[in-house]
Design a protein around this motif. Structure first.
Motif, short mmCIF file in Angstrom:
data_model
loop_
_atom_site.label_atom_id
_atom_site.label_comp_id
_atom_site.label_asym_id
_atom_site.label_seq_id
_atom_site.Cartn_x
_atom_site.Cartn_y
_atom_site.Cartn_z
N CYS A 215 0.85 -1.20 0.00
CA CYS A 215 0.00 0.00 0.00
C CYS A 215 0.88 1.25 0.00
O CYS A 215 0.60 2.22 -0.72
CB CYS A 215 -0.92 0.01 1.21
N VAL A 216 1.93 1.22 0.80
CA VAL A 216 2.87 2.35 0.84
C VAL A 216 3.64 2.45 -0.46
O VAL A 216 3.81 3.54 -1.03
CB VAL A 216 3.83 2.20 2.04
N LEU A 217 4.10 1.32 -0.96
CA LEU A 217 4.85 1.32 -2.22
C LEU A 217 4.02 1.87 -3.38
O LEU A 217 4.52 2.64 -4.20
CB LEU A 217 5.30 -0.10 -2.55
N SER A 218 2.77 1.47 -3.45
CA SER A 218 1.94 1.89 -4.57
C SER A 218 1.60 3.37 -4.51
O SER A 218 1.38 4.01 -5.53
CB SER A 218 0.65 1.06 -4.63
N ARG A 219 1.61 3.94 -3.29
CA ARG A 219 1.26 5.36 -3.14
C ARG A 219 2.47 6.28 -3.10
O ARG A 219 2.42 7.42 -3.56
CB ARG A 219 0.42 5.55 -1.86
N GLY A 220 3.58 5.79 -2.52
CA GLY A 220 4.73 6.68 -2.33
C GLY A 220 6.06 6.17 -2.85
O GLY A 220 7.07 6.88 -2.76
N GLY A 221 6.09 4.92 -3.34
CA GLY A 221 7.32 4.38 -3.87
C GLY A 221 8.28 3.91 -2.78
O GLY A 221 7.96 3.90 -1.59
N MET A 222 9.48 3.51 -3.21
CA MET A 222 10.45 2.93 -2.30
C MET A 222 10.92 3.91 -1.24
O MET A 222 11.17 3.53 -0.10
CB MET A 222 11.65 2.39 -3.09
N SER A 223 11.04 5.19 -1.58
CA SER A 223 11.49 6.17 -0.58
C SER A 223 10.50 6.27 0.56
O SER A 223 10.89 6.40 1.73
CB SER A 223 11.69 7.54 -1.23
N ALA A 224 9.20 6.20 0.26
CA ALA A 224 8.18 6.25 1.30
C ALA A 224 8.22 4.99 2.17
O ALA A 224 8.04 5.05 3.39
CB ALA A 224 6.81 6.41 0.68
N LEU A 225 8.47 3.84 1.54
CA LEU A 225 8.55 2.60 2.30
C LEU A 225 9.73 2.63 3.27
O LEU A 225 9.60 2.28 4.44
CB LEU A 225 8.70 1.40 1.36
N LEU A 226 10.89 3.06 2.80
CA LEU A 226 12.06 3.13 3.67
C LEU A 226 11.85 4.12 4.79
O LEU A 226 12.25 3.88 5.94
CB LEU A 226 13.29 3.51 2.85
N ALA A 227 11.19 5.24 4.50
CA ALA A 227 10.90 6.23 5.55
C ALA A 227 9.96 5.64 6.58
O ALA A 227 10.11 5.89 7.79
CB ALA A 227 10.30 7.48 4.92
#
Length: 285
Positions: A215-227
């Motif tokens: 869900c995070v990846l689809s909305r914000g990409g890898m940078s959002a997931l790592l954050a």
């Protein structure tokens, strides 16, 4: 086992209890606050189309599905016929959910995770350890369902694009983010004196520290997931949400997730499943 009046009654009682517990776990997860990026009792988080009332209506719409799963799976062995029936009932539940929410996907991932765990408890009611229930669910998840339609959801697209495990793999591996992360943190936080609300928030964060939340990846990409993963780790390293330092880190995490328009829906589904397993195993202990 041949059905008699006695064991039919037992199946009905268990199915009713499991359906109620699964529904309540979804409601408890939705109400839990403050959750970064997610719908909670304060508001809609990073979502524009979701709110708490809708989440609760969705949860109640799934009670009949969980009941049907438990009834069909009671004392059944793991086999392809059962896997296909579980899949059919899950898809029917998804249609009922979408009808209740006006077409909004509120709990599709939760139907998969919670449905498998409800099925596993019904298949082997004597199991008292969460890990054993999760492994039974995994055996079911690993079997093919020839009737499952080929769909391209946002989650499956993220799995393919970023080459990461998703909800399907989580289940097939025995829900490691529940068994190794969420449930241990939930119980350890209680033992450390955290309130139930704080313990559940810490459990959510423990899941978020390593989950590849699609869900995070689809909305914000890898940078959002790592954050998300780093921010959740920072909260727990600061002592959890029951400490002032942890609360500050939680605030920082929430601001980042809102800025990324990211919502950890996968982690939320696993928290609800964690609460379900916690309740089932505590009741049996």
């Amino acid at each position: 086992m041949p059905l008699t009046l006695s064991n039919t009654r037992q199946a009905d009682v268990l199915a009713t209890k499991l359906a109620e517990r699964a529904t309540q776990a979804l409601i408890d997860e939705a109400r839990l606050s403050p959750k970064p990026g997610l719908v909670d009792s304060r508001g809609s988080g990073a979502h524009q189309d979701l709110n708490l009332a809708l989440m609760e209506r969705s949860a109640h719409s799934l009670t009949a599905t969980f009941y049907a799963l438990a009834q069909h799976c009671w004392l059944r062995p793991v086999d392809i016929a059962l896997r296909q029936e579980v899949g059919r009932l899950g898809r029917l539940g998804e249609r009922q959910m979408m009808a209740a929410t006006g077409g909004v996907n509120t709990h599709r991932g939760a139907i998969w995770a919670m449905g498998l765990l409800v099925s596993a408890v019904a298949m082997q009611p004597a199991l008292s350890q969460a890990a054993d229930i999760a492994q039974c669910a995994a055996e079911l998840a690993r079997l093919p369902d020839a009737f499952s339609p080929i769909t391209f959801s946002k989650g499956s697209h993220a799995v393919q694009r970023y080459q990461v495990p998703g909800a399907k793999e989580e289940a097939q591996r025995g829900f490691p983010h529940i068994i190794e992360r969420g449930l241990p943190e939930l119980r350890a936080s209680r033992q450390r004196g955290a309130s139930e609300n704080q313990a559940q928030l810490n459990a959510l964060l423990a899941v978020m520290t390593t989950l590849t939340d699609t869900c995070v990846l689809s909305r914000g990409g890898m940078s959002a997931l790592l954050a998300m993963q780093q921010g959740a780790s920072a909260v727990l390293q600061a002592g959890g949400v029951q400490t002032s330092a942890g609360q500050y880190q939680l605030y920082q995490l929430e601001q980042r997730m809102l800025a990324d328009n990211a919502s950890p829906g996968g982690a939320a589904d696993l928290l609800a499943a964690t609460l379900f397993l916690d309740g089932v195993t505590r009741a049996n202990s």
